[in-house]
Scaffold this motif. Structure first.
Motif, PDB file in Angstrom:
ATOM      1  N   LEU A 241      17.638  -3.776  48.467  1.00 11.00           N
ATOM      2  CA  LEU A 241      16.792  -2.891  49.262  1.00 11.00           C
ATOM      3  C   LEU A 241      16.631  -1.471  48.697  1.00 11.00           C
ATOM      4  O   LEU A 241      15.504  -0.977  48.617  1.00 11.00           O
ATOM      5  N   PRO A 242      17.699  -0.817  48.256  1.00 10.31           N
ATOM      6  CA  PRO A 242      17.502   0.537  47.719  1.00 10.31           C
ATOM      7  C   PRO A 242      16.608   0.545  46.479  1.00 10.31           C
ATOM      8  O   PRO A 242      15.752   1.412  46.333  1.00 10.31           O
ATOM      9  N   ASP A 243      16.789  -0.450  45.600  1.00  9.35           N
ATOM     10  CA  ASP A 243      15.961  -0.508  44.404  1.00  9.35           C
ATOM     11  C   ASP A 243      14.528  -0.893  44.748  1.00  9.35           C
ATOM     12  O   ASP A 243      13.577  -0.417  44.143  1.00  9.35           O
ATOM     13  N   LEU A 244      14.403  -1.758  45.743  1.00 11.17           N
ATOM     14  CA  LEU A 244      13.072  -2.159  46.208  1.00 11.17           C
ATOM     15  C   LEU A 244      12.324  -0.946  46.738  1.00 11.17           C
ATOM     16  O   LEU A 244      11.144  -0.738  46.458  1.00 11.17           O
ATOM     17  N   TYR A 245      13.038  -0.139  47.486  1.00 11.82           N
ATOM     18  CA  TYR A 245      12.456   1.078  48.047  1.00 11.82           C
ATOM     19  C   TYR A 245      11.981   1.998  46.935  1.00 11.82           C
ATOM     20  O   TYR A 245      10.880   2.537  46.980  1.00 11.82           O
ATOM     21  N   MET A 303       8.654  13.340  47.947  1.00 13.02           N
ATOM     22  CA  MET A 303       9.891  14.039  48.302  1.00 13.02           C
ATOM     23  C   MET A 303      10.420  13.562  49.644  1.00 13.02           C
ATOM     24  O   MET A 303      11.614  13.324  49.803  1.00 13.02           O
ATOM     25  N   VAL A 304       9.500  13.404  50.600  1.00 14.69           N
ATOM     26  CA  VAL A 304       9.920  12.917  51.920  1.00 14.69           C
ATOM     27  C   VAL A 304      10.530  11.519  51.785  1.00 14.69           C
ATOM     28  O   VAL A 304      11.610  11.237  52.313  1.00 14.69           O
ATOM     29  N   LEU A 305       9.847  10.648  51.015  1.00 15.85           N
ATOM     30  CA  LEU A 305      10.361   9.292  50.841  1.00 15.85           C
ATOM     31  C   LEU A 305      11.729   9.312  50.150  1.00 15.85           C
ATOM     32  O   LEU A 305      12.603   8.515  50.474  1.00 15.85           O
ATOM     33  N   GLY A 306      11.895  10.249  49.205  1.00 17.07           N
ATOM     34  CA  GLY A 306      13.177  10.360  48.520  1.00 17.07           C
ATOM     35  C   GLY A 306      14.300  10.743  49.472  1.00 17.07           C
ATOM     36  O   GLY A 306      15.369  10.142  49.457  1.00 17.07           O
ATOM     37  N   VAL A 307      14.029  11.723  50.322  1.00 19.28           N
ATOM     38  CA  VAL A 307      15.042  12.158  51.286  1.00 19.28           C
ATOM     39  C   VAL A 307      15.359  11.034  52.261  1.00 19.28           C
ATOM     40  O   VAL A 307      16.534  10.731  52.527  1.00 19.28           O
ATOM     41  N   VAL A 308      14.309  10.358  52.753  1.00 15.33           N
ATOM     42  CA  VAL A 308      14.515   9.240  53.672  1.00 15.33           C
ATOM     43  C   VAL A 308      15.359   8.163  52.995  1.00 15.33           C
ATOM     44  O   VAL A 308      16.296   7.615  53.576  1.00 15.33           O
ATOM     45  N   GLY A 309      15.053   7.882  51.725  1.00 14.06           N
ATOM     46  CA  GLY A 309      15.806   6.869  50.985  1.00 14.06           C
ATOM     47  C   GLY A 309      17.278   7.214  50.880  1.00 14.06           C
ATOM     48  O   GLY A 309      18.134   6.363  51.080  1.00 14.06           O
ATOM     49  N   ARG A 310      17.552   8.486  50.585  1.00  7.97           N
ATOM     50  CA  ARG A 310      18.966   8.883  50.461  1.00  7.97           C
ATOM     51  C   ARG A 310      19.684   8.759  51.799  1.00  7.97           C
ATOM     52  O   ARG A 310      20.846   8.405  51.846  1.00  7.97           O
ATOM     53  N   LYS A 311      18.966   9.052  52.881  1.00 10.84           N
ATOM     54  CA  LYS A 311      19.564   8.925  54.216  1.00 10.84           C
ATOM     55  C   LYS A 311      19.817   7.459  54.555  1.00 10.84           C
ATOM     56  O   LYS A 311      20.833   7.114  55.153  1.00 10.84           O
ATOM     57  N   PHE A 313      20.155   4.795  52.455  1.00  8.78           N
ATOM     58  CA  PHE A 313      21.020   4.004  51.589  1.00  8.78           C
ATOM     59  C   PHE A 313      22.203   4.825  51.112  1.00  8.78           C
ATOM     60  O   PHE A 313      22.402   5.015  49.928  1.00  8.78           O
ATOM     61  N   THR A 314      22.999   5.293  52.060  1.00 11.51           N
ATOM     62  CA  THR A 314      24.161   6.109  51.687  1.00 11.51           C
ATOM     63  C   THR A 314      25.130   5.316  50.820  1.00 11.51           C
ATOM     64  O   THR A 314      25.797   5.882  49.977  1.00 11.51           O
ATOM     65  N   TRP A 315      25.198   3.999  51.034  1.00 14.93           N
ATOM     66  CA  TRP A 315      26.182   3.213  50.291  1.00 14.93           C
ATOM     67  C   TRP A 315      25.869   3.152  48.817  1.00 14.93           C
ATOM     68  O   TRP A 315      26.717   2.866  48.004  1.00 14.93           O
ATOM     69  N   LYS A 316      24.628   3.423  48.445  1.00 10.07           N
ATOM     70  CA  LYS A 316      24.219   3.280  47.052  1.00 10.07           C
ATOM     71  C   LYS A 316      24.623   4.503  46.231  1.00 10.07           C
ATOM     72  O   LYS A 316      24.716   4.429  45.027  1.00 10.07           O
TER      73      LYS A 316
END
Lengths: 320, 306
Positions: A241-245, A303-311, A313-316
C-alpha cells in the motif's frame, strides 16, 4: 557556518533550520533572477518600447523593436531634423515582469469578467481539473486491480503484460482522432486520452511494485494458513500500500502531461486552450499566470498527498 | 587433533541412564513428521544440482530435532520442503501419516529473517494466524493477548515491529507461529541474526515454551553449540548431494542448563560434530585452518602486537 559547509558535502548533514533556509531560497532565487532581468534595465532589455514615434512613419506607440534598429531610426530622424522617436528599454513581449504576471493572476481570481474572448483562467482551469480527475479515476479503477493481479498471479502477467507493453509504446496523441470518432467532440475523448496515456504505465508500474513485496512475508503468511483472497487482501495489498500510494502520486503527475494533448482534440478547452489563445493575443502575463497556477496546484496537491501518506503509513518510515 | 580430544573425552554415543530412558520413551511415540525418501533437484538450464538425495527421517511427537550440516548441504531446502514452501522432486512428507501438499497452519515456521508484518502492531501480528483459522476477531484478540502475556511482551501489544529489537521480534514471531496452533514448529536458523547473549536467552526461552506446549520442534542451525544444547537428536547432513550422514542422540540430561555446555558429554559431542563437518571439507564458516596472508610488515618493529 560549519553546518552550512557540511550541507554541501556528499551525503553531508543538514539541520532543520538550514533545510528551511534552502527551501525558501529555492523559491526566492529564481524569483529574484526573474525580477532582476525584468526591472534592472542594464541586465538584459534587448528591445525598446516606443512611447513616442516622433517623425518616423513606420513606428507606433507600444511597438517593440531591437535596440540597434531604434538607434538607427533615431540617427535618421536627427539627420533629417525631425522629431526624434522616444522609447524605454524593455524585454521581449514573451517575458513579462513578475508584477504583470502577479496582477494578471490576482485579476483572474478577483474579476469574473472573461479575459479576452475565452473563459477566465479559473473557469478554464476548473474544466481541466475535471478532465484530469475523471481520467485518473477511470484509469485507476482498471489499472490498480489489474496491476496487482499482474504482479501476483503469473498467468495474468503472461496474458496481459505483452499487449500492455505494446500499447504503452503507442503515443497517446495517436489515439486522438480515433477517440473523437468514437466518443464525440466534447469531454469524453479528452478523458479517454488521459486514460490511455496513464493506464498502460499504471498497470506495469503497479505490477512491478506488487512483485517487489518482500516474498518472505508471503511465505510466512502461508505457513500461518493464509491463501487465496485472504492472502491477497490481508498480506499483499497492505504490504504494497505505501508503495502503491507513491506510484499513484507519480502517475497523477503523468496524467497531467497528457492534458495538453487531450485538450487540443475535439472542441479545444481548458487551461491549455486558454494558454494557447492568450499566447496568440500576446497576453503573455496571462500565459505565465496560467502556468504558475498549474505549477502551484500541482506542487500543492503533491505536498498534501505526501503529508497524508506519511501520516497513513507510519510503519513504513523506519524501513525507508 | 580430533583423535587426541576423543581420547580424553567419553564416547558421545554412551547415553547417561536418564537420557537413555528418555530416548526410549520418545521413540515409543508416533511419528508426527515423516520424511520419506525426499530428493530435491534444482535444474538451471543445463546445470542439475542435487540438493537433497533420498533423505529418510522421522520426527517423534514432542521431540526437538536439530538439523546441522555445512553450508550447501540443503538443510534450508529440507525445512522449506517440510513447510510446504517448496515441492520435493521425489519422495514425500507425511504429517501424522497424511501426505502434505503445500504450506499449512499445522506446520508453523519461524524464519531467519524478521518476517513480522510491518503494517500490523504486535497484537495484530499474533492474531493473524488465529484469524486465518476461522476464529472471530474478538476471540482472536483475547488469545493473542494470552500469548503475548506468555512471552512477556503484553506491554508491547500496540507497538509496531520496527519499534522492537531483533530478539523481541523473533519472540513475537514464535508466538505468532504458535498461536495458529500448529503441530510442528519449524525453525530455520531463527536465532542466527541475533547477538550471542540474546541468542542464549532465546534458546532457553524456546525450551521453556516447548516444555509447556504440545509442540514438536525441528530446528535448523549451523551453530553446533546451539544444536547440542537444544536437541534430543541431531540430524547431520553432508553436502553434494545432501544426504543423512548420521543421527546423533544427544547425551545431555534435561532440563538443560548453560553449565552443561562445558560438560564432558557436551564437548565430546561437539568434537565429534566438528570432526564430521571438517571431514566434508567444504565448510566455509567454521574453518579454523591456518590462514596465511602474504603481507610484509607495515608497522614499526617496536610496535608489534605479539
Amino acid at each position: 557556518m560549519q553546518g552550512f559547509l557540511a550541507s554541501w558535502r556528499l551525503y553531508g548533514r543538514t539541520d532543520r533550520m538550514l533545510r528551511n533556509i534552502f527551501g525558501i531560497l529555492a523559491v526566492l532565487l529564481p524569483l529574484l533572477l526573474w525580477s532582476a532581468v525584468s526591472y534592472l534595465p542594464f541586465v538584459w532589455h534587448p528591445q525598446v518600447l516606443i512611447t513616442d514615434p516622433g517623425g518616423e512613419e513606420y513606428l507606433e506607440t507600444g511597438m517593440r523593436m531591437n535596440r540597434a534598429d531604434f538607434a538607427r531610426a533615431v540617427t535618421e530622424m536627427q539627420e533629417q531634423h525631425q522629431p526624434v522617436p522616444q522609447g524605454i528599454p524593455s524585454n521581449p513581449v514573451y517575458l513579462p515582469s513578475p508584477g504583470d504576471v502577479l496582477s494578471a493572476f490576482v485579476h483572474a481570481f478577483t474579476s469574473s469578467a472573461p479575459v479576452g474572448a475565452e473563459h477566465s483562467i479559473t473557469q478554464a482551469f476548473a474544466h481541466s481539473i475535471r478532465i484530469i480527475f475523471w481520467g485518473f479515476v477511470i484509469s485507476s479503477v482498471m489499472g490498480v486491480p489489474l496491476g496487482i493481479m499482474c504482479g501476483s498471479i503469473p498467468a495474468v502477467a503472461r496474458l496481459v503484460e505483452p499487449s500492455v507493453d505494446f500499447f504503452r509504446y503507442l503515443p497517446a496523441p495517436a489515439f486522438g482522432a480515433l477517440a473523437v470518432a468514437i466518443l464525440g467532440i466534447y469531454d469524453a475523448p479528452k478523458i479517454a486520452i488521459i486514460v490511455i496515456g496513464t493506464l498502460f504505465q499504471q498497470i506495469l508500474v503497479i505490477a512491478n511494485t506488487t512483485r517487489k513485496l518482500d516474498f518472505s512475508l508471503v511465505e510466512a503468511s502461508r505457513t500461518l494458513g493464509a491463501k487465496g483472497l485472504r492472502l491477497l487482501f490481508r498480506v499483499v495489498i497492505p504490504g504494497i500500500l505505501p508503495d502503491l500510494y507513491r506510484d499513484q502520486r507519480i502517475l497523477l503527475g503523468w496524467a497531467w502531461t497528457y492534458l495538453i494533448v487531450a485538450e487540443l482534440i475535439g472542441t479545444s478547452s481548458g487551461i491549455t486552450w486558454f494558454i494557447t489563445q492568450q499566447a496568440r493575443y500576446q497576453h503573455f502575463d496571462n500565459v505565465f499566470a496560467a502556468m504558475a497556477l498549474i505549477g502551484i496546484v500541482g506542487l500543492g496537491t503533491d505536498m498534501v498527498l505526501g503529508v497524508v501518506g506519511r501520516k497513513l503509513f507510519t510503519w513504513k518510515r523506519e524501513n525507508g | 587433533m580430533v583423535d587426541h580430544v576423543e581420547h580424553t573425552l567419553p564416547d558421545y554415543r554412551i547415553l547417561p541412564p536418564d537420557v537413555a530412558a528418555r530416548m526410549e520413551q520418545i521413540k515409543k511415540r508416533d511419528y508426527v513428521l515423516e520424511i520419506e525418501r525426499v530428493t530435491k533437484v534444482f535444474t538451471q538450464k543445463r546445470n542439475r544440482t542435487v540438493a537433497l538425495d533420498s533423505i529418510e527421517f522421522g520426527v517423534h511427537r514432542r521431540e526437538l530435532v536439530c538439523v546441522v550440516g555445512p553450508s550447501g548441504c540443503g538443510k534450508s531446502t529440507l525445512i522449506r520442503i517440510l513447510a510446504g514452501l517448496e515441492d520435493a522432486t521425489e519422495g514425500r512428507i507425511l504429517m501424522d501419516g497424511k501426505p502434505v501438499r503445500g504450506p499449512g497452519s499445522d506446520r508453523g515456521m519461524v524464519f531467519q529473517k524478521y518476517t513480522l508484518f510491518p503494517w500490523l502492531d504486535v497484537c495484530r501480528n499474533v492474531m493473524f494466524g488465529i484469524e486465518m483459522g476461522g476464529v472471530d476477531r474478538l476471540e482472536a484478540q483475547r488469545q493473542a493477548m494470552q500469548w503475548l502475556q506468555m512471552i512477556g511482551l503484553e506491554q508491547f501489544a500496540t507497538a509496531y515491529p520496527h519499534q522492537l529489537s531483533g530478539g523481541m521480534q523473533q519472540r513475537v514471531a514464535i508466538a505468532r507461529a504458535l498461536a495458529a496452533s500448529p503441530r510442528v514448529l519449524l525453525m530455520d536458523e531463527s536465532f542466527s541474526a541475533l547477538d550471542a547473549q540474546t541468542r542464549t536467552k532465546m534458546q532457553n526461552y524456546l525450551m521453556e515454551i516447548w516444555r509447556k506446549i504440545d509442540i514438536t520442534i525441528v530446528f535448523i542451525t549451523h551453530d553446533l553449540d546451539e544444536a547440542i544444547y537444544l536437541a534430543d537428536r541431531i540430524l547431520v547432513l553432508k553436502p553434494h548431494p545432501g544426504q543423512v550422514e548420521e543421527v546423533i542422540e544427544v547425551p545431555l540430561s534435561r532440563p538443560r542448563r548453560a553449565e552443561q555446555m562445558t560438560s564432558a558429554e557436551f564437548l565430546a559431542t561437539k568434537a565429534h560434530l566438528e570432526g564430521l563437518i571438517r571431514s566434508f571439507g567444504t565448510s566455509d564458516d567454521m574453518e579454523e585452518e591456518e590462514v596465511t596472508i602474504d603481507l610484509p610488515l607495515l608497522t614499526l618493529v617496536t610496535d608489534q602486537v605479539e
